[in-house]
Design an enzyme around this catalytic site. Structure first.
Site, PDB file in Angstrom:
ATOM      1  N   GLN A  13       0.785  -1.069   0.014  1.00 35.23           N
ATOM      2  CA  GLN A  13      -0.031  -0.040   0.069  1.00 35.23           C
ATOM      3  C   GLN A  13       0.790   1.315  -0.003  1.00 35.23           C
ATOM      4  OE1 GLN A  13      -2.155  -1.447   3.423  1.00 35.23           O
ATOM      5  NE2 GLN A  13      -4.196  -0.976   2.139  1.00 35.23           N
ATOM      6  N   GLU A  63     -12.805 -24.996 -42.304  1.00 33.56           N
ATOM      7  CA  GLU A  63     -14.173 -25.354 -42.227  1.00 33.56           C
ATOM      8  C   GLU A  63     -14.916 -24.858 -43.282  1.00 33.56           C
ATOM      9  OE1 GLU A  63     -17.399 -24.527 -38.839  1.00 33.56           O
ATOM     10  OE2 GLU A  63     -15.495 -23.110 -38.780  1.00 33.56           O
ATOM     11  N   ASP A  93     -12.795 -17.183 -33.028  1.00 34.86           N
ATOM     12  CA  ASP A  93     -12.350 -17.385 -34.563  1.00 34.86           C
ATOM     13  C   ASP A  93     -11.243 -18.050 -34.608  1.00 34.86           C
ATOM     14  OD1 ASP A  93     -14.770 -16.075 -35.748  1.00 34.86           O
ATOM     15  OD2 ASP A  93     -14.107 -14.280 -34.752  1.00 34.86           O
ATOM     16  N   GLU A 145     -12.883  -0.143  -9.975  1.00 37.25           N
ATOM     17  CA  GLU A 145     -13.532  -1.436 -10.830  1.00 37.25           C
ATOM     18  C   GLU A 145     -13.919  -1.072 -12.108  1.00 37.25           C
ATOM     19  OE1 GLU A 145     -13.165  -4.297  -9.505  1.00 37.25           O
ATOM     20  OE2 GLU A 145     -13.011  -3.863  -7.286  1.00 37.25           O
ATOM     21  N   ARG A 195     -15.973   7.054   3.107  1.00 31.00           N
ATOM     22  CA  ARG A 195     -14.819   6.534   3.509  1.00 31.00           C
ATOM     23  C   ARG A 195     -13.699   8.016   3.638  1.00 31.00           C
ATOM     24  NH1 ARG A 195     -12.934   0.856   0.484  1.00 31.00           N
ATOM     25  NH2 ARG A 195     -14.750  -0.125   0.930  1.00 31.00           N
ATOM     26  N   ASP A 226     -10.763 -20.648 -40.758  1.00 31.36           N
ATOM     27  CA  ASP A 226     -12.199 -20.355 -40.215  1.00 31.36           C
ATOM     28  C   ASP A 226     -12.344 -19.225 -41.073  1.00 31.36           C
ATOM     29  OD1 ASP A 226     -14.587 -20.338 -38.886  1.00 31.36           O
ATOM     30  OD2 ASP A 226     -13.774 -18.976 -37.576  1.00 31.36           O
TER      31      ASP A 226
END
Length: 548
Positions: A65, A371, A458, A178, A124, A314
């Site tokens: 910290q 594919e 992909d 966040e 806080r 692909d």
């Protein structure tokens, strides 16, 4: 200093109201100067935080910290990846309080994925402010749940992260909490960044736990780690937090899951579901910078004379939604290695065959496995017939759809199972950053796997096609004897678990332990272990087929 009466803000005797003039002693002036120059000293000497076990206690910074506070002070742009409940938010609050008290006429904005979380951080800051002696407080003019304005004309505001949350404000310090969980983060960041950075000394602090890959937080953090931006990265690991040891980890995993632990505490940028490849393997992968790249092609190793290569493809519609991709693998030795990749969301299926021919041909004209679902059939047919590339994988000779591979449930199941085995047993090396990133969000959906919501798979599809191909007889004929022996155990396991029931026809005795049916439908009979048909014979050791 003797504190005068009636100096509190709206009855709160712990917060000095604006307009109060105090006489400072020489000792207080010296202390004020020291605090103004050192945010760590100020935090540890004059702030308090609420402990769940002990109530209000002095804020004694842990080692990481203290490092974090100093990094905030030394750099304009900071991005922090932190384990859950590691104290990143409260540390950031302490730094912001110091910044407000000792920097007049600045504006700090706290933005979080939810407005309530941002306002909680304001509370806080208020708790810390109440522990600061009056001689260090500039005085408060306005204080409510969403903002504080000080007598030194500094203020702090809190809001949910959105494109309009700080419109019209001149921000000196932007704190994004966040950020990996913010919807529309890229749009917000694109609109806000020029405003914030218009000042020469403005700061941006971004903190978050991991929440998958591909989001704006992941991009900013990875760019910082690679030293490709002005951001300075900082990582707080679970073991940095006191009282978290291996026993704690085991108990936490037992109460949740390994995947959940890696994402919540292990700082792992994994998908939200259970990934096909285990977390340890994913975290051990290391992307490399391409040796050469142009026009969406990345070359990691140039073609080598005498090496055997395989290319899997692909195909998308070319409308900017999904990507047309191909991967080239060196299969001359194990572990197999990814040596080149291509990825473009706008390439037309009509033009893609020319791109494949141009970049794949130098790798000794490798076999190309496409594919053939939807647009893939166009690419496979055009590459095979029009361009006359003479090494396109063909399943049969009777139907147009026999050119290439149809990705049905069985093909995908075998491919996924083999890919997992190849990677987790270190028999395939991936070096492409996008391929590794897509694997981190390639998660369970029902009884199969696909890209997590909002992500792509992909590049993973080319890996699945390759992994399916190595289980086939075509691949066993393509490569040398040593590789055949290496992969035979996996092939037999897959045949027994996935392919044997579907491949048995007629009324033969299928319970005979001395026989088995391969993926081509041929039955093999047990013979004398000493029988030798020669190095080039395709039979497994100790077996012969009905043709001999």
């Amino acid at each position: 200093m003797v504190q005068p009466k009636n100096t509190g803000y709206l009855g709160n005797t712990l917060i000095k109201r604006a307009g109060i003039e105090l006489q400072y002693t020489e000792e207080e002036m010296a202390e004020y100067l020291k605090c103004s120059e050192d945010p760590v000293y100020f935090t540890e000497e004059y702030t308090q935080v609420i402990s769940l076990d002990e109530g209000l206690v002095p804020f004694k910074l842990r080692g990481y910290q203290e490092e974090l506070v100093r990094q905030y002070d030394d750099n304009r742009f900071n991005v922090v990846l932190a384990s859950r409940q590691s104290g990143k938010s409260i540390t950031s609050c302490a730094y912001m309080l110091w910044y407000l008290l000792f920097h007049p006429e600045v504006t700090v904005a706290i933005l979080a994925n939810k407005g309530a979380i941002a306002r909680e951080m304001i509370s806080r800051v208020v708790t810390m402010l109440e522990s600061v002696p009056f001689f260090l407080q500039p005085g408060v003019k306005i204080l409510n749940k969403g903002s504080i304005e000080f007598a030194n004309d500094s203020k702090i505001v809190a809001a949910a992260t959105s494109s309009s949350s700080i419109r019209g404000l001149s921000i000196n310090l932007l704190y994004l909490d966040e950020f990996a969980f913010v919807e529309g983060a890229e749009e917000f960041y694109t609109a806000t960044y020029p405003v914030i950075t218009s000042g020469l000394n403005s700061k941006v602090i971004i903190t978050s736990t991991a929440n998958g890959v591909g989001n704006m937080f992941h991009k900013i953090y990875q760019s910082a780690v690679a030293e490709k931006s002005e951001y300075k990265p900082y990582c707080i690991n679970w073991w940095d937090v006191p009282d978290r040891d291996e026993e704690w980890k085991k108990m936490t995993i037992a109460n949740t899951s390994e995947t959940q632990f890696e994402q919540e505490y292990g700082n792992s940028f994994l998908g939200t579901g259970s990934t096909l490849i285990n977390a340890d393997t994913l975290l051990g992968m290391r992307a490399e910078e391409p040796d050469w790249n142009k026009d969406n092609i990345n070359i990691y190793e140039r073609p080598q004379v005498g090496h055997q290569y395989v290319c899997t493809v692909d195909v998308a519609k070319g409308r900017g939604i999904d990507y047309s991709t191909f991967t080239i693998f060196d299969v001359s030795q194990t572990p197999f290695k990814q040596v080149a990749t291509y990825r473009d969301s706008f390439i037309s299926p009509m033009l893609f065959p020319d791109v494949i021919n141009k970049y794949v041909s130098p790798y000794n004209k490798p076999i190309v496995i496409i594919e053939n679902n939807a647009e893939g059939g166009i690419v496979a047919t055009q590459l095979h017939y029009d361009i006359e590339y003479d090494n396109v994988f063909v399943q049969g000779l009777t139907k147009a759809e026999d050119i290439g591979v149809t990705m049905n449930k069985k093909t995908k199941r075998v491919g996924c199972s083999t890919l997992k085995e190849l990677l987790e047993e270190n028999r395939l090396t991936l070096v492409d950053r996008v391929s590794i990133t897509e694997l981190m969000t390639f998660v369970t959906k029902g009884s199969s796997y696909e890209a997590d919501r909002g992500y792509h798979d992909d590049m993973v599809t080319t890996l699945i096609l390759f992994s399916w191909f190595v289980t086939t007889e075509y691949f066993l004929h393509l490569t040398d004897t040593k590789i055949k022996d290496l992969l035979y155990a996996e092939q037999q396991k897959l045949m027994e678990e996935d392919l044997l029931p579907a491949g048995v026809f007629g009324t033969e005795n299928i319970e005979n332990p001395d026989t088995f049916v391969d993926i081509e439908g041929d039955r093999w009979f047990k013979v004398d272990e000493g029988t030798n048909y020669g190095e080039d014979h395709p039979n497994p050791k100790g077996y012969a087929d009905g043709r001999n």
